[in-house]
Every structure is written in structure tokens, then in C-alpha cells.
Design a protein around this motif. Sequence first.
Motif, PDB file in Angstrom:
ATOM      1  N   ASP A  14      38.937  50.438  17.399  1.00 14.23           N
ATOM      2  CA  ASP A  14      38.742  51.236  18.617  1.00 14.23           C
ATOM      3  C   ASP A  14      38.641  50.327  19.845  1.00 14.23           C
ATOM      4  N   LEU A  15      39.194  50.824  20.934  1.00  9.94           N
ATOM      5  CA  LEU A  15      39.269  50.029  22.157  1.00  9.94           C
ATOM      6  C   LEU A  15      38.840  50.869  23.358  1.00  9.94           C
ATOM      7  N   LYS A  16      37.986  50.290  24.193  1.00  8.39           N
ATOM      8  CA  LYS A  16      37.597  50.942  25.445  1.00  8.39           C
ATOM      9  C   LYS A  16      37.704  49.901  26.553  1.00  8.39           C
ATOM     10  N   ILE A  17      38.568  50.168  27.529  1.00 12.18           N
ATOM     11  CA  ILE A  17      38.795  49.230  28.630  1.00 12.18           C
ATOM     12  C   ILE A  17      38.504  49.930  29.955  1.00 12.18           C
ATOM     13  N   SER A  18      37.595  49.372  30.731  1.00 16.81           N
ATOM     14  CA  SER A  18      37.266  49.895  32.055  1.00 16.81           C
ATOM     15  C   SER A  18      37.828  48.944  33.107  1.00 16.81           C
ATOM     16  N   VAL A  19      38.516  49.499  34.112  1.00 13.72           N
ATOM     17  CA  VAL A  19      39.181  48.680  35.121  1.00 13.72           C
ATOM     18  C   VAL A  19      38.906  49.254  36.505  1.00 13.72           C
ATOM     19  N   ALA A  20      38.722  48.373  37.509  1.00 17.45           N
ATOM     20  CA  ALA A  20      38.530  48.806  38.892  1.00 17.45           C
ATOM     21  C   ALA A  20      39.256  47.853  39.829  1.00 17.45           C
ATOM     22  N   LEU A  21      39.861  48.414  40.876  1.00 19.31           N
ATOM     23  CA  LEU A  21      40.530  47.625  41.903  1.00 19.31           C
ATOM     24  C   LEU A  21      39.683  47.665  43.175  1.00 19.31           C
ATOM     25  N   ILE A  22      39.331  46.484  43.699  1.00 20.94           N
ATOM     26  CA  ILE A  22      38.436  46.359  44.855  1.00 20.94           C
ATOM     27  C   ILE A  22      39.218  45.867  46.077  1.00 20.94           C
ATOM     28  N   ASP A  23      38.993  46.512  47.211  1.00 19.72           N
ATOM     29  CA  ASP A  23      39.499  46.035  48.496  1.00 19.72           C
ATOM     30  C   ASP A  23      38.405  45.156  49.107  1.00 19.72           C
ATOM     31  N   VAL A  24      38.652  43.848  49.166  1.00 19.14           N
ATOM     32  CA  VAL A  24      37.622  42.903  49.604  1.00 19.14           C
ATOM     33  C   VAL A  24      37.260  43.117  51.071  1.00 19.14           C
ATOM     34  N   GLN A  25      38.266  43.319  51.904  1.00 22.94           N
ATOM     35  CA  GLN A  25      38.027  43.465  53.334  1.00 22.94           C
ATOM     36  C   GLN A  25      37.091  44.634  53.639  1.00 22.94           C
ATOM     37  N   LYS A  26      37.343  45.755  52.966  1.00 23.58           N
ATOM     38  CA  LYS A  26      36.535  46.958  53.210  1.00 23.58           C
ATOM     39  C   LYS A  26      35.328  47.036  52.283  1.00 23.58           C
ATOM     40  N   ASP A  27      35.301  46.159  51.270  1.00 21.66           N
ATOM     41  CA  ASP A  27      34.240  46.188  50.255  1.00 21.66           C
ATOM     42  C   ASP A  27      34.132  47.583  49.648  1.00 21.66           C
ATOM     43  N   THR A  28      35.297  48.122  49.288  1.00 21.04           N
ATOM     44  CA  THR A  28      35.341  49.451  48.668  1.00 21.04           C
ATOM     45  C   THR A  28      36.152  49.401  47.385  1.00 21.04           C
ATOM     46  N   GLN A  29      35.880  50.352  46.527  1.00 14.46           N
ATOM     47  CA  GLN A  29      36.615  50.483  45.263  1.00 14.46           C
ATOM     48  C   GLN A  29      37.782  51.434  45.486  1.00 14.46           C
ATOM     49  N   LEU A  30      39.006  50.915  45.373  1.00 13.35           N
ATOM     50  CA  LEU A  30      40.181  51.755  45.596  1.00 13.35           C
ATOM     51  C   LEU A  30      40.355  52.766  44.472  1.00 13.35           C
ATOM     52  N   TRP A  31      40.106  52.320  43.253  1.00 11.01           N
ATOM     53  CA  TRP A  31      40.150  53.235  42.113  1.00 11.01           C
ATOM     54  C   TRP A  31      39.482  52.585  40.910  1.00 11.01           C
ATOM     55  N   ALA A  32      39.118  53.414  39.960  1.00  4.90           N
ATOM     56  CA  ALA A  32      38.536  52.931  38.708  1.00  4.90           C
ATOM     57  C   ALA A  32      38.988  53.857  37.583  1.00  4.90           C
ATOM     58  N   GLU A  33      39.295  53.265  36.445  1.00  2.95           N
ATOM     59  CA  GLU A  33      39.770  54.050  35.294  1.00  2.95           C
ATOM     60  C   GLU A  33      39.128  53.538  34.019  1.00  2.95           C
ATOM     61  N   ILE A  34      38.961  54.440  33.057  1.00  2.66           N
ATOM     62  CA  ILE A  34      38.528  54.070  31.711  1.00  2.66           C
ATOM     63  C   ILE A  34      39.649  54.460  30.753  1.00  2.66           C
ATOM     64  N   TYR A  35      40.078  53.498  29.936  1.00  3.31           N
ATOM     65  CA  TYR A  35      41.161  53.736  28.980  1.00  3.31           C
ATOM     66  C   TYR A  35      40.596  53.648  27.566  1.00  3.31           C
ATOM     67  N   LEU A  36      40.802  54.703  26.794  1.00  4.30           N
ATOM     68  CA  LEU A  36      40.339  54.760  25.408  1.00  4.30           C
ATOM     69  C   LEU A  36      41.542  54.771  24.484  1.00  4.30           C
ATOM     70  N   GLY A  37      41.419  54.096  23.354  1.00  3.24           N
ATOM     71  CA  GLY A  37      42.524  54.115  22.409  1.00  3.24           C
ATOM     72  C   GLY A  37      42.258  53.192  21.237  1.00  3.24           C
ATOM     73  N   LYS A  38      43.314  52.930  20.493  1.00  6.23           N
ATOM     74  CA  LYS A  38      43.270  52.012  19.366  1.00  6.23           C
ATOM     75  C   LYS A  38      43.862  50.665  19.809  1.00  6.23           C
ATOM     76  N   ILE A  39      43.709  49.652  18.962  1.00  2.93           N
ATOM     77  CA  ILE A  39      44.262  48.329  19.282  1.00  2.93           C
ATOM     78  C   ILE A  39      45.763  48.430  19.554  1.00  2.93           C
ATOM     79  N   ALA A  40      46.429  49.304  18.819  1.00  2.00           N
ATOM     80  CA  ALA A  40      47.877  49.466  18.992  1.00  2.00           C
ATOM     81  C   ALA A  40      48.242  49.977  20.382  1.00  2.00           C
ATOM     82  N   ASP A  41      47.272  50.557  21.094  1.00  2.00           N
ATOM     83  CA  ASP A  41      47.536  51.103  22.436  1.00  2.00           C
ATOM     84  C   ASP A  41      47.381  50.065  23.540  1.00  2.00           C
TER      85      ASP A  41
END
Length: 524
Positions: free
Chosen positions: A178-205
Motif C-alpha cells: 500500500d502506498l500513500k503519497i501527499s504532495v503540495a506545491l508552494i509559491d515562495v513569493q506569496k508564501d501560499t499553497q497553490l495546491w495539495a493532493e493525496i494519492y492512494l494506491g498500490k506500489i504498482a501505481d
Amino acid sequence: MKLKKYIAELKRRNLFKVAITYLIVAWIVTQVFSIVLPTYGAPVYFMKILILVLVIGFPVTLVFAWIYRAPLMPTSDITNVDGPHSVISKQESQHILYHNKLVVLPFQNISPDTDSNYFSDGLTEEIIIRLSAIKELDIASRSSCMRYKDTELDNITLGYELNAKYLLQGTVRKLKDDLKISVALIDVQKDTQLWAEIYLGKIADVFDIQEKVSKRIVNSLQIKLSSQEVEALGKRATTNSDAYDANLRAREFLFRYTKSYLRIAIDLFQQAIDLDPKYAAAYAGMAEACALLYETHDKKQKWIDKAEESALKALIYDSTSSEAYSALGLVYYNKNSPKEALIAAEKGIAFDSNNFFAYWVRGRLFRVMDRDAEAIHDFNKALELNGDFHSPYGDLQMAYETLNDQEMLQDTIERAVLFYPKYLLHHPDDSRAHQFYAFTLFRLGRLEEAKTEMQKGVAQNPKDPIIVYNAACFYTLINDKEKAIKSLKTAIDNGFENYDYMRHDPDLNSLKKEPDFIALMEGN
């Protein structure tokens, strides 16, 4: 650590410079008025009021500097508490604001099993490789990113340290399949989070997740891709997740250099190849592992032949494989074909300017060609690109000794003695690192510490011929001839057969007239 972060923030906001400037100006004003006021017969309390105003004005000035200078990049030096020293100018700050530089920070492994670090590091590297194909994005190299693993610096400070407009950060949780990957993209200038996602799946994914993350970044930054970039973004080195996992595991052991680790790496690369017979990266890794095993531990022809065959197979399946070319360079280096080796190493650099191994191979070639000044550049470049690959420290010392550059030799030794304790904290089972640290301590006259580190290295791999041979060299240098001869015998018994090298090794000079040494060399 919080104190260090606070100090770093004070520097970023330029408060130290403001405070020093204010105090200097206040002192000058006080000196001037202490002369001028009595001349014009001003009352004494004028001077007292002036000093009071200056004292009150000091904290007020700092508060205003904190508030109103925060959005500006500092023009003075910033010292990264977890990384290298950098200088950021006003012009560079504008570059940050308008240039699409993105840093993929090392994904944090939050798995119950800490042995999964290889997987989170591999995921970071794969995303960097994918995004590097996009011309409109400036992607920081893997080495630049990995320096900030486990850092406690905040996003804004990180962005300024790395001169980046965007940061990609994430976590990986791997539990069996089982695999759970959380990712976020940050805009440094504005110090804001442009988006964030959680990806669930198997190793094959994992391949789908890598591609989804890369495409999400492109879409959020509104980047238009060429057809070649679209193809590169979706390119997969393998579609077999088990082969991918085996390849990542193999690379974890590859550059630890001991015989046992290299054999583990070879077995894992072979697993990856068996699972995917067209996996170019696994063939390239196999070539590196076999060439290193041949060079350092086992001079059987089968290993150098296997290395050459694997490198050429890698190039059949991926003609642009930088790692295959750098491995081929090491093969030709060991076959005493320096011209062919140099061509291969330079192709490795041409296809990937961040290939630290290619620079190291080329640096060694420059040394045998008596081009030590060029070798020094390449060894330093290898260290810059991969700070954990510590072999160049020894190579640099030999190059500076050849050039009789005592100042830079001492500088390299001092760099090494600072590096090894930190490295060994994270890699305590790296026998070669303990030994290299021992030689470095010996050069600095710290003999008892050097003996302790050498003993640690040998205790971890008492049957590894190179490890025991290094111990023989060390004991010869500290004039313990009894231990030196004993270690040399053990190294030979365990398979060290390079007698010509032993006869000419300057580290063993004081042994060469000893009857026991002469007896070991007889008939060989």
C-alpha cells in the motif's frame, strides 16, 4: 534549532545590518552634538533629550525594519543553518520573482519501516528527472535538493536560500504493497499553497502517481508543452513496479564499495533485469557495480566483461543513458584505454550535466594523464553534485599533493574532517568512510581518534580484502609494522591479489625491506 531559525530570519529581514547602521549613526550624532551644543551655549538637558530620543528610536527602527523590509530580499550575506553559504543580491531577488525555478524537496518517509528511505528518495529523483525535460521550468538538481533533507527551515527561507519561486514538498507512507503519497506545491513569493493532493494506491501505481504530480505542476503553472516534452513527461523507464523497486534498492548499496554491498547491488540489479529485460537504468547500474567490484575487490575477467556488456545493453534500450556512458568510462579506465574512457565519460556529462559519477571518472582519467588541475575541478564538481559520494576527498588530496599545493591540500583535509562525522551519523555501517575518516584524522595528528575509526571500519568488514588492505596501509603509516604485516597477510588470504600495486604503493614504503613483506611478494 529554533534559535538558529530565528537568527536566520533576522538575517533574511536585514535586521542585523539595520541595527549596526543605526548604532554607528547614533554614535556619530552624539559625538557631533557633544561638540556643537556647548559652542552655542545650549542648555545641558538638550543633550540628555537627544540621547533619550536616540535610545527610544533604536527599538522603534528595528520594529519598522522587521515589518516593512520583510518582503524585500536582503542584499547582505545569508548563512543557511543547514546548508551552504550563499549571497543573494537585489538583482537575484528579481530573478526569484520572475523566473520559474522549482525545487523538488526530498519527500519525507513517514513509513513505519525506516528502510523505506530508498523509496522516498527514489520518488524524489524520478519527479526531478521528469520535470527536467520541461524547458520553461528551471529544476534544481538532485544534490541541491537533497542537502535540505530533514531541514527545519520555513518555506520562505528555503525558497530564498535556493533562489526558487516554487517548492514541491511531500511525504511517502509505504506499508507492504500500500502506498500513500501527499504532495503540495508552494509559491515562495506569496508564501501560499497553490495546491495539495493525496494519492492512494498500490506500489504498482507509483508510475501513474509520478506522472499525475508532474502534469498537475505543469497545469497549475500554465506551462505550454511541446510534443517532445509531453512525451518525456509520460516516459517510463520501466512499467514493472517490482523491477523499479529492485533498482532503487540496488542503488542504495552501490556506492558503499565493500565487496558484500557490491554483490548485494549486483543481485538486485539482476532481479530488476530479470523482471524487465529492457530496463536500461538497471543495466547501467549493473555496469557500474561490476566495474567497481572488478576495480576494488575481484580482478576476475568476468566482472569487467559483464560491466561492458551491461553498459552496451543499456545504450541499446536508451541511447541517451548518461549512467551507461559513465559506467563505460570506468570499464575502459580499468582496461587501460584512457582515450576511449574519456570519450565515454564526456558523453555521460553531455547527456546529464548532473551526473556526479561521470565527473569522478573523468577526474581520475585526468589524473593518469597528468592533468591534475582539470582533475581537481571534476572532483570538486562530483562533491558538489553528490555530497554523500565521498571518494573525491581522497582523490583531491592526491591531486593537490602532486601539484604541491599545500594550502589547498590542508583546506581539503579540513573539509573532509568536518564531512565524515555528519556522514557517519547517517551511514554508520559505511566501512570505507570510517577508514577515510581515520586517514584524515591521522593527517591532522589526531592519532588515537584515527586508530578508533580504523578499527571500526575493519570490525564491520573483517574479511573484505580492500578494507583490510587499507588497514595495512594505515598501520604502516603510523609505524605499527606488526599490525601492518598481519593485515596485509589477511588481505591476501581474502583475495587481494594486486601484487604489483602493493610493490609500488607509497603507503607501504617503510615495509618494503621487511623480511615478512619480501616473503609475501616472492613468487607473485
